[in-house]
Design a protein around this motif. Structure first.
Motif, PDB file in Angstrom:
ATOM      1  N   LYS A  20       0.871  -1.182  -0.066  1.00  0.00           N
ATOM      2  CA  LYS A  20      -0.075   0.119   0.120  1.00  0.00           C
ATOM      3  C   LYS A  20       0.900   1.174  -0.067  1.00  0.00           C
ATOM      4  O   LYS A  20       0.401   2.180  -0.725  1.00  0.00           O
ATOM      5  N   ALA A  70      -6.190  11.966  -0.679  1.00  0.00           N
ATOM      6  CA  ALA A  70      -7.150  10.861  -0.210  1.00  0.00           C
ATOM      7  C   ALA A  70      -6.502   9.378  -0.196  1.00  0.00           C
ATOM      8  O   ALA A  70      -6.573   8.681   0.614  1.00  0.00           O
ATOM      9  N   HIS A  71      -5.741   9.192  -1.039  1.00  0.00           N
ATOM     10  CA  HIS A  71      -4.899   7.936  -1.186  1.00  0.00           C
ATOM     11  C   HIS A  71      -3.955   8.038  -0.045  1.00  0.00           C
ATOM     12  O   HIS A  71      -3.686   7.005   0.635  1.00  0.00           O
ATOM     13  N   SER A  74      -5.736   7.294   3.157  1.00  0.00           N
ATOM     14  CA  SER A  74      -6.066   5.860   3.297  1.00  0.00           C
ATOM     15  C   SER A  74      -4.955   5.066   3.960  1.00  0.00           C
ATOM     16  O   SER A  74      -5.078   4.075   4.373  1.00  0.00           O
ATOM     17  N   THR A  79      -5.146   3.696  11.866  1.00  0.00           N
ATOM     18  CA  THR A  79      -6.107   2.401  11.779  1.00  0.00           C
ATOM     19  C   THR A  79      -7.340   2.733  12.418  1.00  0.00           C
ATOM     20  O   THR A  79      -8.261   1.854  12.395  1.00  0.00           O
TER      21      THR A  79
END
Length: 99
Positions: A20, A70-71, A74, A79
């Motif tokens: 990610k 936004a990426h 995320s 978390t």
């Protein structure tokens, strides 16, 4: 034996996290190079008499920048918002609902 299982699970989770983060970095690098290309091409067009600071030079970087932000959120946001606890609670909720 259990320790190896736990270690394997932690390794797979770390590998997912790394992918990610790598995806975000690739996204950011592409963002920078594409926008540098746009600025350079507008500078060349400026030599041909166009106005460099037209609104279209800001459109792509602005909206793509919002997507990039936004990426990033995320990937790097803690978390606690949609983390493991939320996932487990949601799975339990959905399982109870389907009974």
């Amino acid at each position: 034996m259990e320790n190896n299982k736990e270690q394997d699970i932690r390794y797979r989770e770390a590998e997912k996290r790394m992918k990610k983060i790598k995806g975000f970095y690739i996204h950011a690098i592409v963002y920078v190079f594409v926008n540098l290309f746009i600025v350079a091409s507008k500078a060349i067009d400026r030599e041909n008499g166009e106005n460099f600071w037209d609104w279209d030079i800001f459109t792509l970087p602005l909206f793509w920048g919002i997507g990039l932000a936004a990426h990033g959120l995320s990937v790097f946001l803690p978390t606690f918002i949609l983390g493991k606890d939320w996932e487990e609670k949601k799975i339990k909720e959905l399982m109870d609902k389907n009974k």
